[in-house]
Each structure stands twice: as structure tokens, then as C-alpha cells.
Design a protein around this motif. Structure first.
Motif, PDB file in Angstrom:
ATOM      1  N   HIS A  60       4.942  -4.521   7.542  1.00  0.00           N
ATOM      2  CA  HIS A  60       4.444  -3.308   6.896  1.00  0.00           C
ATOM      3  C   HIS A  60       2.961  -3.086   7.196  1.00  0.00           C
ATOM      4  O   HIS A  60       2.437  -1.996   6.998  1.00  0.00           O
ATOM      5  N   ALA A  80       8.448  -2.981  11.007  1.00  0.00           N
ATOM      6  CA  ALA A  80       9.115  -3.541   9.828  1.00  0.00           C
ATOM      7  C   ALA A  80      10.635  -3.422   9.908  1.00  0.00           C
ATOM      8  O   ALA A  80      11.352  -4.357   9.566  1.00  0.00           O
ATOM      9  N   TYR A  81      11.114  -2.257  10.393  1.00  0.00           N
ATOM     10  CA  TYR A  81      12.569  -2.079  10.349  1.00  0.00           C
ATOM     11  C   TYR A  81      13.277  -3.057  11.283  1.00  0.00           C
ATOM     12  O   TYR A  81      14.390  -3.505  10.994  1.00  0.00           O
ATOM     13  N   ALA A  84      13.450  -6.314   9.586  1.00  0.00           N
ATOM     14  CA  ALA A  84      14.498  -6.267   8.565  1.00  0.00           C
ATOM     15  C   ALA A  84      15.855  -6.562   9.198  1.00  0.00           C
ATOM     16  O   ALA A  84      16.660  -7.321   8.652  1.00  0.00           O
ATOM     17  N   ARG A  85      16.115  -5.980  10.375  1.00  0.00           N
ATOM     18  CA  ARG A  85      17.397  -6.220  11.050  1.00  0.00           C
ATOM     19  C   ARG A  85      17.541  -7.697  11.443  1.00  0.00           C
ATOM     20  O   ARG A  85      18.644  -8.213  11.538  1.00  0.00           O
ATOM     21  N   ARG A  90      12.861  -8.024   1.686  1.00  0.00           N
ATOM     22  CA  ARG A  90      11.705  -8.132   0.798  1.00  0.00           C
ATOM     23  C   ARG A  90      11.879  -7.257  -0.438  1.00  0.00           C
ATOM     24  O   ARG A  90      12.675  -6.326  -0.460  1.00  0.00           O
ATOM     25  N   PHE A  92       9.143  -5.377  -3.534  1.00  0.00           N
ATOM     26  CA  PHE A  92       7.755  -4.941  -3.644  1.00  0.00           C
ATOM     27  C   PHE A  92       7.182  -5.291  -5.014  1.00  0.00           C
ATOM     28  O   PHE A  92       7.905  -5.449  -5.997  1.00  0.00           O
ATOM     29  N   GLN A  96       9.936  -0.519  -5.574  1.00  0.00           N
ATOM     30  CA  GLN A  96       9.986   0.669  -4.731  1.00  0.00           C
ATOM     31  C   GLN A  96      11.436   0.969  -4.375  1.00  0.00           C
ATOM     32  O   GLN A  96      11.894   0.660  -3.282  1.00  0.00           O
ATOM     33  N   LEU A  97      12.113   1.555  -5.337  1.00  0.00           N
ATOM     34  CA  LEU A  97      13.511   1.914  -5.103  1.00  0.00           C
ATOM     35  C   LEU A  97      13.577   3.348  -4.604  1.00  0.00           C
ATOM     36  O   LEU A  97      12.588   4.072  -4.638  1.00  0.00           O
ATOM     37  N   PHE A  98      14.757   3.740  -4.129  1.00  0.00           N
ATOM     38  CA  PHE A  98      14.983   5.155  -3.811  1.00  0.00           C
ATOM     39  C   PHE A  98      15.362   5.801  -5.137  1.00  0.00           C
ATOM     40  O   PHE A  98      16.526   5.837  -5.527  1.00  0.00           O
ATOM     41  N   VAL A 109      21.904   2.084   1.781  1.00  0.00           N
ATOM     42  CA  VAL A 109      20.930   2.412   2.833  1.00  0.00           C
ATOM     43  C   VAL A 109      20.758   1.268   3.833  1.00  0.00           C
ATOM     44  O   VAL A 109      20.968   1.464   5.037  1.00  0.00           O
ATOM     45  N   PRO A 110      20.441   0.046   3.381  1.00  0.00           N
ATOM     46  CA  PRO A 110      20.317  -1.025   4.384  1.00  0.00           C
ATOM     47  C   PRO A 110      21.644  -1.314   5.074  1.00  0.00           C
ATOM     48  O   PRO A 110      21.672  -1.583   6.287  1.00  0.00           O
ATOM     49  N   THR A 113      22.401   0.744   8.129  1.00  0.00           N
ATOM     50  CA  THR A 113      21.614   0.539   9.339  1.00  0.00           C
ATOM     51  C   THR A 113      22.348  -0.369  10.334  1.00  0.00           C
ATOM     52  O   THR A 113      21.878  -0.544  11.447  1.00  0.00           O
ATOM     53  N   ARG A 158      19.276  -4.841  -2.821  1.00  0.00           N
ATOM     54  CA  ARG A 158      19.093  -4.015  -1.621  1.00  0.00           C
ATOM     55  C   ARG A 158      18.682  -4.904  -0.437  1.00  0.00           C
ATOM     56  O   ARG A 158      19.182  -4.747   0.670  1.00  0.00           O
ATOM     57  N   LEU A 162      20.882  -6.758   3.746  1.00  0.00           N
ATOM     58  CA  LEU A 162      20.499  -7.057   5.131  1.00  0.00           C
ATOM     59  C   LEU A 162      21.030  -8.421   5.563  1.00  0.00           C
ATOM     60  O   LEU A 162      20.812  -8.844   6.691  1.00  0.00           O
TER      61      LEU A 162
ATOM     62  N   PHE C 177      21.617   9.885   4.794  1.00  0.00           N
ATOM     63  CA  PHE C 177      21.224   8.843   3.832  1.00  0.00           C
ATOM     64  C   PHE C 177      19.800   8.381   4.104  1.00  0.00           C
ATOM     65  O   PHE C 177      18.995   8.217   3.190  1.00  0.00           O
ATOM     66  N   PHE C 178      19.515   8.171   5.391  1.00  0.00           N
ATOM     67  CA  PHE C 178      18.178   7.675   5.743  1.00  0.00           C
ATOM     68  C   PHE C 178      17.125   8.734   5.423  1.00  0.00           C
ATOM     69  O   PHE C 178      16.033   8.404   4.958  1.00  0.00           O
ATOM     70  N   GLU C 184      12.348   9.338  -0.523  1.00  0.00           N
ATOM     71  CA  GLU C 184      12.034   8.607  -1.750  1.00  0.00           C
ATOM     72  C   GLU C 184      10.938   7.570  -1.525  1.00  0.00           C
ATOM     73  O   GLU C 184      10.080   7.402  -2.379  1.00  0.00           O
ATOM     74  N   ASP C 185      10.999   6.836  -0.426  1.00  0.00           N
ATOM     75  CA  ASP C 185      10.026   5.769  -0.213  1.00  0.00           C
ATOM     76  C   ASP C 185      10.102   5.268   1.223  1.00  0.00           C
ATOM     77  O   ASP C 185      11.039   4.578   1.597  1.00  0.00           O
ATOM     78  N   ALA C 188       9.907   1.343   1.660  1.00  0.00           N
ATOM     79  CA  ALA C 188      11.143   0.672   1.273  1.00  0.00           C
ATOM     80  C   ALA C 188      12.238   0.963   2.288  1.00  0.00           C
ATOM     81  O   ALA C 188      13.063   0.102   2.576  1.00  0.00           O
ATOM     82  N   ALA C 190      11.786   1.414   5.508  1.00  0.00           N
ATOM     83  CA  ALA C 190      11.529   0.531   6.646  1.00  0.00           C
ATOM     84  C   ALA C 190      11.944  -0.895   6.310  1.00  0.00           C
ATOM     85  O   ALA C 190      12.544  -1.593   7.133  1.00  0.00           O
ATOM     86  N   ALA C 191      11.650  -1.322   5.089  1.00  0.00           N
ATOM     87  CA  ALA C 191      12.038  -2.675   4.683  1.00  0.00           C
ATOM     88  C   ALA C 191      13.544  -2.819   4.646  1.00  0.00           C
ATOM     89  O   ALA C 191      14.067  -3.924   4.711  1.00  0.00           O
ATOM     90  N   SER C 192      14.261  -1.706   4.519  1.00  0.00           N
ATOM     91  CA  SER C 192      15.718  -1.756   4.504  1.00  0.00           C
ATOM     92  C   SER C 192      16.303  -1.625   5.899  1.00  0.00           C
ATOM     93  O   SER C 192      17.506  -1.453   6.048  1.00  0.00           O
ATOM     94  N   GLY C 193      15.444  -1.634   6.908  1.00  0.00           N
ATOM     95  CA  GLY C 193      15.940  -1.590   8.279  1.00  0.00           C
ATOM     96  C   GLY C 193      16.087  -0.187   8.834  1.00  0.00           C
ATOM     97  O   GLY C 193      16.658   0.004   9.906  1.00  0.00           O
ATOM     98  N   VAL C 194      15.571   0.832   8.117  1.00  0.00           N
ATOM     99  CA  VAL C 194      15.709   2.205   8.606  1.00  0.00           C
ATOM    100  C   VAL C 194      14.627   2.483   9.649  1.00  0.00           C
ATOM    101  O   VAL C 194      13.443   2.223   9.401  1.00  0.00           O
TER     102      VAL C 194
END
Lengths: 245, 299, 312
Positions: A60, A80-81, A84-85, A90, A92, A96-98, A109-110, A113, A158, A162, C177-178, C184-185, C188, C190-194
Motif C-alpha cells: 500500500h 498491493a493487489y 494480495a493474490r 490484511r 486495517f 475499511q469495509l465496503f 470481492v476478493p 478476483t 474478507r 484470499l 463488483f470491483f 467504497e474503499d 481495501a 487493492a488489499a482484496s486483490g482488485v
């Protein structure tokens, strides 16, 4: 930990990383490594650079200098993405949710991906994690309507989507009601027992030392102590850092 | 070379006026943490306020300028009270989005209202002081001298208010931390109204000063508005001195651009695009603005 | 996935056909323009409401789509549908470029940047009158050889239907979805792999190409194109339509466009006051009904109740 196949294998390593914001050096030449299967507690007073270090490890933030390795691979410039893959999950410091997506959608969401997985498989996996976290009855609620502790759990969930080998939790107990707190600790221990590596940031030395197999202490952007909880407790520099600032 | 000299002098005046507009915008940003997309329309309203103060109330130009400043302050304060209060409520979500859309909507509404009430045809208020001044090759109309001079006085007044008065200190405190300001006894709500009102008054002052030079039309605010964005981003969001320096710089650069652009028929239109191009380049290089102060995140 | 109910779609289609049979050509024209604005409002809703990218450059893309098609047809005698397709493609490419450039800009910075982009486009179109005929407007060949409105009406209806189906497929895909996650964030997500970069470029490319298509069709329907199509006032109109309808639902945004366009005609006697009315209506909606006026109604119609984008 000791029963992992390659006991000394380093999972993530930060090599002399520096990060400055304007005139402030947040992370000042930190050398840090975590082996597979460890549960490392990262502690230090407010403003000591813990969260910045986490952000450097997850991608990040990019370091001004120094390198970061993940499983032996150089990932310093990997976004970062991508990390994550590769299994870096992680949470926060402030959840930091949607916020306007539902609990289940946050989990999807994850999952989505991974292009080769069907939605059914992803949803089933998400529901299994929600059951493990005790959130399954909330799946249609928007994330913003959860309590503070439930939000922390959902963030953990969440990250689990991953299928991470490494989980970095930034203050997972901050603002969490004590009853839920034990629930979170219990789940961390279960996940750890299943072979995942943890780095848990907390500023409260008392709570984390019951959990961690190793403690790393930061102050003013540097690592000032690193060792077993018992060693770190008696360390004078640590006491000074906590008392002095 | 003489043409360039005249253009430089014109550019200096224009730059001072740009600075007045931009300081208003930056003040609103510092205190309320929103970018006011209707700022150009407050500039336009200031021009018309002055015009009607002269035509309908029979005031002479300088008192009309004062009346326009006061009226712009009141209009801005009223708009702030009616439209912007959700920005301060804990329960409002997505405040940045609300701030963008509400002020953008306000700009469209004000522009179209002006079209009906004031008509589409350009109006020219009488000069502050008729005539021109000449020093060697340098010729300037008195109106430009007045605009530049009064503009400088207004800028000095703002700097004085912000650094030497209790109201200015209160605004600065709220701009740094709403919570701490409240703790030391400053009512943030009052500061918001004052900040937005002051921003509007500055825009209105600029509009009233420019009226006799460029004449008035309902859409006159669009370009100064974009120019103000250029300046504020160049000078640092929330920084009053930065806006002053950047404003004068942009005014000068654009006028010289006009003077040296090879194709004179296109020069004037592209001098506007020039500033906007600078803005785009800066934003590409520094997506959070140059010299941005502490508050990068708006929420 | 949320499925639009079949009876609702059939009823809407029947209503559209009946409408075409009973109204005068004047009201057919209103309907055609409404549908063009419907595409514009819905695609802006996709970009702003779904992906959270509050761009004020959307109408600049409509303008670019229109001018690209008109000029290509004028220069190369390309068949008009191919010209429109080229306008769409050019907007998709430029849109993804803008999306990439705007990557790290958030909130007001993005709005300022896109507003600046729109102004540059408008200034160039106004100034290069040797090519564009400047403010007087470029004469554009009509899509059809007939002055009759009915064929245009069905083409517009078809375009709107295709655009809406494509947009809602996108909105309910992984990328949809992405988009919402990024809105929203971003951190987060990016941290979720998006892949945030790619998602933003897709969002801008998709929204801009729909805008370009709508602009191109508009140009070849009306027969004249001025740089005013990309003006802040036109942008304001589309924003008002989308917000009055509801920016987090594509059909609601289309409804908003139809409502505003129809009201505009119905209130013709009110003269220019109606534009003020829309401005005020926009402000009141933002102030008191942030979800739009039609979105709740549409959701009730679709019943749904449960979450949008629910996975079955």
C-alpha cells in the motif's frame, strides 16, 4: 511452528526499508523478517511506524529505499493487489469495509478476483468463512450496520477469502467489546494452528504477549527489540520507549 | 516589445483579480473542506450586484462595490446555511460527493437564474474612473488600475483578517481541526458561515471590479472558476499566500502567452486553455495538488 | 444476479410501442431525445454511482463522439453507422486514457480535472472553426434519408435497450463488483486483490464509449452539432437527470432523463424558468433525497428487497 516442513523458511522480509512523509521519517531502516508459521506481535507506542511498516509489506506504500521479499521473491515494486493474490491478506487499523455493500458481498470481492472460480464456489466458500466467524446470520446486512467488533471479524473474513499464507492484522482488538475480543483471539489461534503466518500490530503489550510467539518492538521508526515475549518484557529500551515518549 | 509590456501590465491586473477569486476558493476549502464549484457564479453575482446598485439604487461606483461585496457575503452565507449544513452532520455519508454535487448543481441553478433575471446580453457597468493613464509606451485604462489597486487592498485585508483578527484565528483553528476548535470555545458552525460568506464576498468583489472591464454575462463565471482551480492547485489547496502568488503568476503567464502566441486570431481562446492545460499537467504529476497542506483527504 | 422481471420488461416494451402509435411526431421527437439523454444519464450513473468516479467530463465525450463521427463521415464518406462506431471507439480509447491519468486523483481533484478536460475540448472545438465551424455549428448528415420520426424512435429505443442491457451486465459482472468496491474503499479493494488501475480504466472506457455513441447518434439525428453539447450546462442537465432518478440504479437514471426531458417540454410556457426549476429540484433532491426520486420506486417494482447483485 516447529512442526512446519521447513522450519527456517522466511516468508516475508523487509531489508533496510526507509519511508519518509515530508519531514518525518516514519520507517527508518527497518530490518524485519517473519518465518512461515510464526505469530509475530508488532508493538510500539503511537507513531512508532508500525502501520507504515505494514503498508510497506502489503504494497500500500512504496519504500523510499530498501527491499521487500515475499517467499524469496523480490516484491518491492509489486502493487498491493498482486501481493494480495500471492497470499498476503490484511486488515486495517480503522476498519475499511465496503460499507454500502452487504456482508456477503464484502466477502465476494476478493473471491471474484480469482477468475477461474465460479460464483457458486466463491459464495460457498464465503459462507463457510462467515460461519467460522459467526457472521453467517448477517450476510444480507450492509457492512456499515455491523458493530465495531463484527466489522473487525468481517475484515478478517474478507482477508481469508484470499486464502492467505500471511495475515497482517492492524490493531484487530481496537474498539472491540471484550466479549468479542476473546472470539477474535480464538479464531486467530485456530487459523494459526491451521498453518497461517500472522503479523499482529497492537500498541498494548499486555494483550499481544499472550498470543504471540515472538514480539517485535518499534519506536521512532526503528526496531528496538525483537525476541520472545519474556525477553522483550524485560528489555530496558522497550520500557524506556513506552515510558519516555 | 511595447505590446508585450502592455500585456504584462494587463496580466498583472488580471493576476491580482484571479488571486482575489482564488483566495476565496481556497478559504472555503480550508474551512469547509469542500471545493466550491459555484464559486465562479458568486463572482458573476458580485458583478451584477454592483451593476444594479448603480442602476437601480443610484449609488456611485465605489459605494456600489462595497454594497456588492456585502450582498455577495450575505448570499453566500444564506446558501451555506440552506445547502451545506449536511456536511457537518455525523450521519451524512459520502460528504465529498455531496459537496461536489451540491455546489455543481448550485452553479447550474445560479447561472440559469441569472440568465432569466439579468438577461443573456452583456451588460457594462459604468467605469469607476473614466479615462486612461500613459507612461511612455505603457497605456492602462483607469478601470484596470482601480481593479488592480483595489484588488491588492482586498488581498491585504484578507491577509490581515486571517493573521491579526479573532475571526481569522477562529477560521484558521477550524480549518486545522474542527474538534479542537470546538473545545477552545469556537463555534464551528459560525466559522463555516463566516468562511463561506467571506469566500463569496471575495468572489463578488472580483466580479464587481471586473464588470467595467469585461462586462457582465451570466456565463462569465465559468472561466474564472477554472482559472481559480488552476491557481488554487498551483498554490496549494488551503494556502492563502500560495493562492496570491500563483494567481499573479497565472495572470502574467496567460497575458504573455496571448502576446507571443503565433496566431493572433486563436491567441485569446487558447490563453484560457493554456491555464487549464497547466492545471491538467499539475494534476497528472501531483494528483493531490502542489504544496498541498495537511488535509489531503477531504472527509 | 438480480433478474429484471420479464413482465415488467414486456409491459415497458408494449408501452413504448403503443406510445409510438398514439402520439404526434413532436412527442416522438421528445421521446427520442429523452432516450439519448437516458443513455447519457445511465452511463454517467455507471461511472459516478457505481464506480464512484464523479467525472464532469462525460458530455465532452458525447461531444467528441459526435464530432468524430460527423467529421469522419464528411471527410472519408464513411457509412454513418461506421462513423458512429468510430466515434464510440475513439471515446473508449480516450476514456480509458483519462481513467488512467485520473488514477490517483480523488473526489474533488478528479472533478476539477475532468471539468478542465471538458473545457479544453470545448475551447478547441470553438476555436478551430475551419474544421468544426465553431459556435455556428457543424452540419451533420442525417442517419436516415427520411424526415419521419418513427424509424428514429425505434432505433433510439433499440440503442437504449442494448446500452442498458450491456451496462447492467457490466454492473453485475465481476468488474461491476470491483467498481462498487473501489467506490467504497480503494485501499481495501487493492488489499482484496482488485486491480484498481484496470477497473478504473474499464469504468471510464465503458462510460465514455456509451456517451460517445449517444453523442454520435444525437448528431446524426438532429443534423447539427455545436460545442455547447459539451458545456457545463449540458453536463449539469445530465447530472440532474441521473440524480433526480437515482445514480445507483441504471433504469432510475433513464427514468430521470425521461422525466426531466418531458417536464422541460410540458413546462415550455414557463420559458427559461424551467431550467432554474431543474437546478432547484436537483439541489432539493441532493439535500433531502440522496437516493433519487425514482430509485426507491424502481426497487419496489422489482421487489428484490434483498441486496442488489445477490449471488444465487
Amino acid at each position: 511452528m516447529t512442526d512446519s516442513p521447513v522450519p527456517d523458511e522466511t516468508l516475508i522480509r523487509a531489508d533496510a526499508v526507509h519511508k519518509r512523509f515530508g519531514g518525518i521519517t516514519a520507517v527508518d531502516g527497518v530490518v524485519f523478517a517473519a518465518r512461515r508459521g510464526e505469530l509475530v506481535g508488532l508493538i510500539g507506542p503511537n507513531g512508532s511506524g508500525k502501520t507504515t511498516l505494514v503498508n510497506l509489506l502489503t504494497g500500500h506504500l512504496a519504500p523510499d529505499s530498501g527491499e521487500i521479499f515475499l517467499g524469496g521473491h523480490q516484491v518491492t515494486h509489486l502493487p498491493a493487489y498482486r501481493r494480495a493474490r500471492y497470499g498476503v491478506g490484511r486488515t486495517f487499523q480503522m476498519s475499511q469495509l465496503f460499507r454500502r455493500m452487504t456482508v456477503l458481498e464484502n466477502m465476494l470481492v476478493p473471491g471474484l478476483t480469482f477468475p477461474h472460480l465460479s460464483r457458486e464456489v466463491i459464495a460457498a466458500r464465503a459462507r463457510a468463512h462467515l460461519r467460522f466467524l459467526g457472521l453467517n446470520h448477517l450476510e444480507t446486512l450492509p457492512a456499515r450496520s455491523l458493530s465495531g467488533g463484527q466489522q473487525k471479524l468481517l475484515e478478517l473474513g474478507r482477508a481469508l477469502m484470499l486464502d492467505p499464507t500471511l495475515l497482517l492484522l492492524d490493531e484487530p482488538f481496537a474498539g472491540v467489546h471484550p466479549t468479542l475480543r476473546d472470539g477474535i483471539i480464538e479464531r486467530i489461534l485456530q487459523l494459526h494452528a491451521s498453518g497461517r503466518t500472522f503479523l499482529i500490530v497492537d500498541h498494548d503489550i499486555e494483550a499481544i504477549q499472550q498470543l504471540a510467539t515472538r514480539l517485535v518492538v518499534m519506536a521512532r521508526g526503528r526496531v528496538i527489540a525483537d525476541g520472545s515475549p519474556a525477553d522483550v518484557r524485560g528489555n530496558r529500551a522497550v520500557l524506556a520507549a513506552y515510558a519516555g515518549t | 516589445m511595447d505590446y508585450a509590456l502592455v500585456q504584462a501590465a494587463n496580466g498583472l491586473v488580471l493576476g491580482i483579480i484571479f488571486a482575489v477569486i482564488a483566495v476565496g476558493l481556497t478559504l472555503v476549502f480550508a474551512v469547509l473542506k469542500i471545493v466550491n464549484f459555484a464559486h465562479g457564479e458568486l463572482y458573476m453575482m458580485g458583478g451584477y450586484f454592483a451593476y444594479y446598485a448603480i442602476e437601480l439604487l443610484g449609488l456611485s461606483p465605489f459605494p456600489a462595490l462595497a454594497a456588492a461585496i456585502a450582498a455577495s457575503f450575505l448570499l453566500a452565507a444564506l446558501l451555506e446555511r440552506t445547502l451545506l449544513t449536511p456536511l457537518y452532520s455525523e450521519t451524512t455519508e459520502r460528504k465529498a460527493e455531496y459537496g461536489i454535487l451540491i455546489t455543481f448543481g448550485l452553479s447550474v441553478a445560479l447561472r440559469n437564474l441569472a440568465l432569466i433575471v439579468f438577461g443573456p446580453f452583456p451588460l457594462r457597468p459604468p467605469s469607476f474612473v473614466a479615462g486612461v493613464q500613459q507612461w511612455g509606451p505603457l497605456i492602462l485604462t483607469n478601470d484596470r488600475l482601480v481593479a488592480g489597486g483595489v484588488g491588492l487592498l482586498v488581498l491585504m485585508a484578507v491577509v490581515y483578517i486571517m493573521s491579526r483578527t479573532a475571526a481569522g484565528h477562529a477560521l484558521d483553528a477550524v480549518s486545522q481541526s474542527r474538534e479542537s476548535a470546538a473545545i477552545v470555545g469556537i463555534d464551528p458552525r459560525l466559522a463555516y458561515t463566516l468562511g463561506f460568506g467571506l469566500g463569496g464576498a471575495l468572489a463578488g468583489a472580483a466580479g464587481a471590479l471586473m464588470g467595467p472591464i469585461f462586462s457582465l454575462s451570466p456565463s462569465m463565471g465559468i472561466l474564472p472558476d477554472t482559472q481559480a482551480f488552476v491557481i488554487v492547485i498551483l498554490g496549494g489547496m488551503g494556502s492563502v499566500p500560495g493562492s496570491i502568488v500563483a494567481g499573479i503568476l497565472i495572470g502574467l503567464l496567460e497575458s504573455l502567452f496571448t502576446a507571443f502566441f503565433p496566431d493572433p486570431t486563436r491567441a485569446l481562446s487558447y490563453s484560457n486553455a493554456f491555464g487549464v492545460l497547466i492545471l491538467m499537467v499539475i494534476l497528472i504529476l501531483r494528483p493531490t495538488g502542489l504544496l498541498g497542506r495537511r488535509h489531503m483527504q477531504m472527509e | 444476479m438480480r433478474r429484471v422481471r420479464v413482465p415488467v420488461v414486456l409491459a415497458l416494451a408494449a408501452a413504448a410501442v403503443i406510445y409510438a402509435q398514439v402520439v404526434s411526431s413532436y412527442w416522438l421527437h421528445i421521446a427520442i431525445v429523452s432516450m439519448i439523454y437516458g443513455i447519457l444519464a445511465a452511463s454517467w450513473a455507471l461511472l459516478a454511482g457505481y464506480a464512484g468516479q464523479f467525472s464532469f467530463g462525460h458530455m465532452a465525450f458525447a461531444s467528441l463522439g459526435g464530432y468524430t463521427s460527423a467529421l469522419l463521415v464528411q471527410w472519408t464518406h464513411l457509412p454513418i453507422p461506421l462513423g458512429m462506431a468510430s466515434g464510440t471507439v475513439v471515446c473508449a480509447v480516450l476514456g480509458s486514457l483519462i481513467g488512467w491519468v485520473c488514477l490517483r486523483m480523488r473526489g474533488p481533484y478528479l472533478a476539477i480535472f475532468t471539468l478542465a478536460f471538458a473545457e479544453i475540448v470545448r475551447i478547441i472545438l470553438l476555436t478551430e472553426y475551419a474544421v468544426t465551424n465553431g459556435p455556428a455549428g457543424l452540419r451533420v448528415p442525417h442517419l436516415l434519408g427520411t424526415p419521419a420520426k418513427l424509424p428514429y424512435y425505434y432505433i433510439a429505443l433499440g440503442l437504449l435497450a442494448v446500452c442498458l442491457v450491456t451496462m447492467s451486465a457490466l454492473a453485475h459482472s465481476r468488474w461491476g463488483f470491483f467498481f462498487r468496491a473501489i467506490r467504497e474503499d480503494e485501499e481495501a479493494a487493492a488489499a482484496s486483490g482488485v486491480h484498481v488501475v484496470r477497473a478504473k480504466m474499464y469504468a471510464f472506457a465503458a462510460a465514455s464509449s456509451f456517451a460517445g455513441l449517444a453523442g454520435a447518434f444525437y448528431a446524426h439525428y438532429i443534423g447539427i452539432l455545436t460545442p455547447e453539447l459539451g458545456s457545463p450546462d449540458q453536463m449539469g442537465l445530465v447530472v440532474a437527470m441521473a440524480i433526480l432518478g437515482g445514480i445507483e440504479s441504471l433504469p432510475a437514471a433513464v427514468g430521470g432523463a425521461a422525466g426531466v426531458e418531458t417536464l422541460q417540454e410540458a413546462l415550455r410556457s414557463a420559458g427559461a424558468w424551467r431550467f432554474v426549476l431543474f437546478g432547484v429540484l436537483l439541489l432539493v433532491t441532493m439535500r433531502f433525497f440522496r437516493n433519487g426520486l425514482l430509485q426507491p420506486a424502481w426497487q419496489r417494482l422489482m421487489h428484490a428487497g434483498a441486496s442488489e447483485g445477490k449471488v444465487t
